[in-house]
Scaffold this active site. Structure first.
Site, PDB file in Angstrom:
ATOM      1  N   HIS A  77      -1.339  31.839 -35.089  1.00 37.82           N
ATOM      2  CA  HIS A  77      -1.179  30.946 -36.247  1.00 37.82           C
ATOM      3  C   HIS A  77      -1.999  29.680 -36.088  1.00 37.82           C
ATOM      4  O   HIS A  77      -1.952  29.034 -35.052  1.00 37.82           O
ATOM      5  CB  HIS A  77       0.301  30.570 -36.410  1.00 37.82           C
ATOM      6  CG  HIS A  77       1.067  31.629 -37.109  1.00 37.82           C
ATOM      7  ND1 HIS A  77       1.875  31.373 -38.179  1.00 37.82           N
ATOM      8  CD2 HIS A  77       1.114  32.950 -36.903  1.00 37.82           C
ATOM      9  CE1 HIS A  77       2.383  32.514 -38.604  1.00 37.82           C
ATOM     10  NE2 HIS A  77       1.956  33.478 -37.833  1.00 37.82           N
ATOM     11  N   TYR A 206       8.522  25.708 -43.309  1.00 37.49           N
ATOM     12  CA  TYR A 206       9.680  24.842 -43.046  1.00 37.49           C
ATOM     13  C   TYR A 206       9.997  24.136 -44.365  1.00 37.49           C
ATOM     14  O   TYR A 206       9.113  23.469 -44.923  1.00 37.49           O
ATOM     15  CB  TYR A 206       9.334  23.758 -42.018  1.00 37.49           C
ATOM     16  CG  TYR A 206       9.269  24.223 -40.583  1.00 37.49           C
ATOM     17  CD1 TYR A 206       8.126  24.837 -40.078  1.00 37.49           C
ATOM     18  CD2 TYR A 206      10.335  24.011 -39.713  1.00 37.49           C
ATOM     19  CE1 TYR A 206       8.058  25.234 -38.745  1.00 37.49           C
ATOM     20  CE2 TYR A 206      10.271  24.401 -38.377  1.00 37.49           C
ATOM     21  CZ  TYR A 206       9.131  25.013 -37.903  1.00 37.49           C
ATOM     22  OH  TYR A 206       9.057  25.409 -36.594  1.00 37.49           O
ATOM     23  N   PRO A 297      16.403  23.822 -32.286  1.00 36.78           N
ATOM     24  CA  PRO A 297      15.259  24.728 -32.421  1.00 36.78           C
ATOM     25  C   PRO A 297      14.206  24.301 -33.453  1.00 36.78           C
ATOM     26  O   PRO A 297      13.183  24.973 -33.585  1.00 36.78           O
ATOM     27  CB  PRO A 297      15.901  26.057 -32.832  1.00 36.78           C
ATOM     28  CG  PRO A 297      17.195  25.696 -33.439  1.00 36.78           C
ATOM     29  CD  PRO A 297      17.648  24.434 -32.775  1.00 36.78           C
ATOM     30  N   LYS A 301      10.712  24.642 -29.297  1.00 35.16           N
ATOM     31  CA  LYS A 301      10.237  24.197 -27.984  1.00 35.16           C
ATOM     32  C   LYS A 301      10.968  24.744 -26.754  1.00 35.16           C
ATOM     33  O   LYS A 301      10.442  24.647 -25.643  1.00 35.16           O
ATOM     34  CB  LYS A 301      10.340  22.660 -27.909  1.00 35.16           C
ATOM     35  CG  LYS A 301       9.342  21.953 -28.787  1.00 35.16           C
ATOM     36  CD  LYS A 301       7.958  21.994 -28.159  1.00 35.16           C
ATOM     37  CE  LYS A 301       6.893  21.529 -29.093  1.00 35.16           C
ATOM     38  NZ  LYS A 301       5.904  22.505 -29.411  1.00 35.16           N
ATOM     39  N   TYR A 389       3.538  19.947 -32.001  1.00 40.50           N
ATOM     40  CA  TYR A 389       3.971  21.304 -32.327  1.00 40.50           C
ATOM     41  C   TYR A 389       3.208  22.351 -31.510  1.00 40.50           C
ATOM     42  O   TYR A 389       3.814  23.296 -31.004  1.00 40.50           O
ATOM     43  CB  TYR A 389       3.801  21.554 -33.830  1.00 40.50           C
ATOM     44  CG  TYR A 389       4.580  22.746 -34.318  1.00 40.50           C
ATOM     45  CD1 TYR A 389       5.946  22.658 -34.563  1.00 40.50           C
ATOM     46  CD2 TYR A 389       3.969  23.978 -34.514  1.00 40.50           C
ATOM     47  CE1 TYR A 389       6.675  23.760 -34.986  1.00 40.50           C
ATOM     48  CE2 TYR A 389       4.678  25.083 -34.937  1.00 40.50           C
ATOM     49  CZ  TYR A 389       6.025  24.959 -35.170  1.00 40.50           C
ATOM     50  OH  TYR A 389       6.745  26.060 -35.578  1.00 40.50           O
TER      51      TYR A 389
HETATM   52  P1  FAD Z   1      17.930  31.803 -20.975  1.00 42.94           P
HETATM   53  O1  FAD Z   1      16.960  32.490 -21.869  1.00 42.94           O
HETATM   54  O2  FAD Z   1      19.249  31.412 -21.530  1.00 42.94           O
HETATM   55  O3  FAD Z   1      18.109  32.688 -19.696  1.00 42.94           O
HETATM   56  C1  FAD Z   1      19.136  32.473 -18.748  1.00 42.94           C
HETATM   57  C2  FAD Z   1      19.495  33.789 -18.108  1.00 42.94           C
HETATM   58  O4  FAD Z   1      20.484  33.555 -17.107  1.00 42.94           O
HETATM   59  C3  FAD Z   1      20.104  34.775 -19.100  1.00 42.94           C
HETATM   60  O5  FAD Z   1      19.471  36.025 -18.979  1.00 42.94           O
HETATM   61  C4  FAD Z   1      21.568  34.832 -18.695  1.00 42.94           C
HETATM   62  O6  FAD Z   1      22.156  36.088 -18.989  1.00 42.94           O
HETATM   63  C5  FAD Z   1      21.495  34.551 -17.213  1.00 42.94           C
HETATM   64  N1  FAD Z   1      22.736  34.009 -16.621  1.00 42.94           N
HETATM   65  C6  FAD Z   1      23.624  33.155 -17.200  1.00 42.94           C
HETATM   66  N2  FAD Z   1      24.627  32.889 -16.337  1.00 42.94           N
HETATM   67  C7  FAD Z   1      24.366  33.579 -15.202  1.00 42.94           C
HETATM   68  C8  FAD Z   1      25.038  33.697 -13.964  1.00 42.94           C
HETATM   69  N3  FAD Z   1      26.186  33.067 -13.722  1.00 42.94           N
HETATM   70  N4  FAD Z   1      24.487  34.475 -13.011  1.00 42.94           N
HETATM   71  C9  FAD Z   1      23.314  35.134 -13.239  1.00 42.94           C
HETATM   72  N5  FAD Z   1      22.645  35.053 -14.408  1.00 42.94           N
HETATM   73  C10 FAD Z   1      23.162  34.280 -15.369  1.00 42.94           C
HETATM   74  N6  FAD Z   1      12.488  28.133 -28.064  1.00 42.94           N
HETATM   75  C11 FAD Z   1      11.154  28.098 -28.345  1.00 42.94           C
HETATM   76  O7  FAD Z   1      10.381  27.715 -27.482  1.00 42.94           O
HETATM   77  N7  FAD Z   1      10.632  28.473 -29.554  1.00 42.94           N
HETATM   78  C12 FAD Z   1      11.440  28.910 -30.545  1.00 42.94           C
HETATM   79  O8  FAD Z   1      10.939  29.314 -31.591  1.00 42.94           O
HETATM   80  C13 FAD Z   1      12.862  28.923 -30.309  1.00 42.94           C
HETATM   81  N8  FAD Z   1      13.717  29.358 -31.251  1.00 42.94           N
HETATM   82  C14 FAD Z   1      15.042  29.505 -30.948  1.00 42.94           C
HETATM   83  C15 FAD Z   1      15.858  30.011 -31.923  1.00 42.94           C
HETATM   84  C16 FAD Z   1      17.213  30.185 -31.647  1.00 42.94           C
HETATM   85  C17 FAD Z   1      18.102  30.703 -32.732  1.00 42.94           C
HETATM   86  C18 FAD Z   1      17.735  29.882 -30.348  1.00 42.94           C
HETATM   87  C19 FAD Z   1      19.195  30.093 -30.033  1.00 42.94           C
HETATM   88  C20 FAD Z   1      16.910  29.377 -29.369  1.00 42.94           C
HETATM   89  C21 FAD Z   1      15.563  29.186 -29.653  1.00 42.94           C
HETATM   90  N9  FAD Z   1      14.688  28.679 -28.695  1.00 42.94           N
HETATM   91  C22 FAD Z   1      13.355  28.554 -29.006  1.00 42.94           C
HETATM   92  C23 FAD Z   1      15.188  28.307 -27.382  1.00 42.94           C
HETATM   93  C24 FAD Z   1      14.908  29.371 -26.313  1.00 42.94           C
HETATM   94  O9  FAD Z   1      15.398  30.622 -26.718  1.00 42.94           O
HETATM   95  C25 FAD Z   1      15.543  28.939 -24.977  1.00 42.94           C
HETATM   96  O10 FAD Z   1      15.164  27.617 -24.722  1.00 42.94           O
HETATM   97  C26 FAD Z   1      15.104  29.860 -23.823  1.00 42.94           C
HETATM   98  O11 FAD Z   1      15.790  31.072 -23.873  1.00 42.94           O
HETATM   99  C27 FAD Z   1      15.351  29.200 -22.469  1.00 42.94           C
HETATM  100  O12 FAD Z   1      15.032  30.084 -21.425  1.00 42.94           O
HETATM  101  P2  FAD Z   1      15.793  30.052 -20.033  1.00 42.94           P
HETATM  102  O13 FAD Z   1      15.169  31.109 -19.204  1.00 42.94           O
HETATM  103  O14 FAD Z   1      15.866  28.666 -19.549  1.00 42.94           O
HETATM  104  O15 FAD Z   1      17.301  30.423 -20.386  1.00 42.94           O
HETATM  105  C1  PHB Z   2      11.351  31.710 -34.726  1.00 40.18           C
HETATM  106  O1  PHB Z   2      10.369  32.366 -35.105  1.00 40.18           O
HETATM  107  O2  PHB Z   2      12.355  32.243 -34.240  1.00 40.18           O
HETATM  108  C2  PHB Z   2      11.325  30.231 -34.855  1.00 40.18           C
HETATM  109  C3  PHB Z   2      10.244  29.618 -35.434  1.00 40.18           C
HETATM  110  C4  PHB Z   2      10.209  28.226 -35.547  1.00 40.18           C
HETATM  111  C5  PHB Z   2      11.283  27.479 -35.078  1.00 40.18           C
HETATM  112  C6  PHB Z   2      12.364  28.101 -34.476  1.00 40.18           C
HETATM  113  C7  PHB Z   2      12.388  29.485 -34.368  1.00 40.18           C
HETATM  114  O3  PHB Z   2      11.261  26.136 -35.210  1.00 40.18           O
END
Ligand code: FAD
Ligand code: PHB
Length: 395
Positions: A77, A206, A297, A301, A389
């Site tokens: 994009h 958006y 979200p 980020k 962004y």
């Molecule tokens: P997680 O992905 O949460 O991974 C943590 C892992 O640890 C999981 O697999 C979990 O099962 C495991 N775990 C938990 N507890 C334990 C335990 N006790 N023992 C062993 N394992 C455990 N971010 C973006 O950058 N761009 C986006 O567009 C965006 N959109 C989003 C939209 C939504 C609706 C949501 C909810 C989030 C969005 N995010 C976005 C945020 C992004 O998904 C998270 O910031 C990201 O998943 C963080 O990664 P992580 O590896 O830190 O944590």
């Molecule tokens: C997504 O594609 O899931 C998405 C896109 C933009 C955002 C958050 C999530 O700001």
């Protein structure tokens, strides 16, 4: 009876983007790690979440040789669309940032690719572990005790990386009084759907609307991802697919735009929350990703920030193993937190700009609209949004 003991250099808790990326970065430096994950492989590969990858995240996946499918299936994009009063304004992200772009590729696809490559390269990921407990964090020999298929086990290591997300066990393992918490709860949430329908737009939309925020994102030529702002107390059961599509149609309306609908494959509600702990480390435990910070979200980020943390952590661990340097380990928090707070500010201001709350003071509403209009008209403002962004360059 003492549990069976295994040894590694870095114990990684959590197989999300942070934990998986860290294991790859360490492997590149010849440093051994074991990932302990509480869920099954199928579960983590299907969890629908983020989708927007910054240029820096894609560059790092390229460097690690992990981006072959991403480049085949991801959607590059160069701009995004902001909507106010049913008028669309384009922010030319690539033009405004000297050629940087975003890639849309589902988080679960990233997770699938990282798991497959790690296992193919002989890496160890233990799924469905239980009762993970971190011990001896203040010593040079921390340990992780856990259970696997009912059997107690112990993993000895030099470092523990707490990559287990917001609800994990790593952050709570740090003794009381060490961490300072900064947080804000927002009065709204996003109801997100994944739908089996071709996106009705080529670029993310958006929308700020009197009925509340809406976002049209994409996953593939056949799959759309859409969100609407709802009250934080809303229940998913009260939102039929028809009700969601109607609301999306109203909020995304613009001249000449038609929203295509289709079968809803998945829906969920995510509360908006900003959260940071300082420092992000204690003894030999280093927190990374959502375990240390959460952003709403709106700025897309969270995943990118998780990747940025583990990049800093992998380098610090590598320098310790290679040359005995402790300085990078000691400065891990400080290095990450600069980016974390920049991103907190950006995500909070994008949220304030685009959401409308019932009962908002009409003055505040007018001010937010004036700001959005200004971003759409002023190149300097648009450039600032674009720089944030597409993502800050690495240090
Ligand atoms: P997680 O992905 O949460 O991974 C943590 C892992 O640890 C999981 O697999 C979990 O099962 C495991 N775990 C938990 N507890 C334990 C335990 N006790 N023992 C062993 N394992 C455990 N971010 C973006 O950058 N761009 C986006 O567009 C965006 N959109 C989003 C939209 C939504 C609706 C949501 C909810 C989030 C969005 N995010 C976005 C945020 C992004 O998904 C998270 O910031 C990201 O998943 C963080 O990664 P992580 O590896 O830190 O944590
Ligand atoms: C997504 O594609 O899931 C998405 C896109 C933009 C955002 C958050 C999530 O700001």
């Amino acid at each position: 009876m003492e549990p069976p003991v295994t040894e590694t250099q870095v114990a990684i808790i959590g197989a999300g983007p942070a934990g998986l990326m860290l294991s790859h970065l360490l492997q590149r430096e010849g440093i051994a790690s074991v990932i302990l994950e509480s869920r099954s492989r199928a579960y983590v590969q299907q969890r629908v979440r983020a989708g927007v990858l910054e240029q820096g995240t894609v560059d790092l996946l390229d460097e690690l040789g992990l981006s072959e499918r991403l480049h085949r299936e991801g959607l590059v994009h160069h701009g995004l669309l902001l909507t106010l009063d049913e008028r669309r304004y384009r922010i030319a992200l690539t033009e405004l940032t000297g050629g940087r772009a975003l890639t849309i590729y589902g988080q679960q696809e990233v997770v699938k690719d990282l798991i497959a490559a790690r296992l193919a390269g002989g890496g160890e990921i233990q799924f469905e572990v239980e009762d993970v407990q971190l011990e001896a964090l203040e010593t040079e020999h921390p340990r992780v005790r856990y259970r696997q298929q009912g059997t107690a086990r112990e993993l000895r290591c030099a470092f523990i990386a707490g990559c287990d997300g917001f609800h994990g066990v790593s952050r709570p393992a740090i003794p009381p009084g060490v961490l300072t918490t900064y947080e804000r709860h927002y009065p709204f949430a996003w109801l997100g759907i994944l739908a089996a329908v071709a996106p009705s737009t080529e670029e993310l939309i958006y929308a700020r609307h009197a009925r509340g925020f809406a976002l049209h994102s994409l996953r593939s030529p056949e799959i759309s991802r859409l969100y609407i702002q709802v009250d934080r107390t809303e229940e998913l059961g009260d939102w039929s697919d028809d009700r969601i599509w109607n609301e999306l149609r109203l909020r995304l309306a613009a001249d000449g735009f038609t929203l295509r609908d289709g079968p809803v494959l998945e829906k969920s509600i995510a509360l908006h929350h900003s959260f940071v702990v300082e420092p992000m480390q204690h003894g030999r435990l280093f927190l990374a990703g959502d375990a240390a910070h959460i952003v709403p979200p709106t700025g897309a980020k969270g995943l990118n920030l998780a990747v940025a943390d583990v990049r800093v952590l992998a380098r610090a661990i590598e320098r310790w193993y290679r040359a005995g340097h402790t300085e990078d380990l000691e400065r891990y928090s400080e290095r990450c937190l600069g980016r974390v707070w920049r991103v907190q500010e950006f995500s909070a201001s994008m949220s304030a700009l685009l959401h409308r709350l019932p009962g908002t003071d009409p003055f505040e509403d007018r001010v937010a609209r004036a700001r959005l209009e200004w971003i759409c008209r002023s190149q300097a403002e648009a450039r600032s949004l674009a720089e944030n962004y597409v993502g800050l360059p690495w240090d």
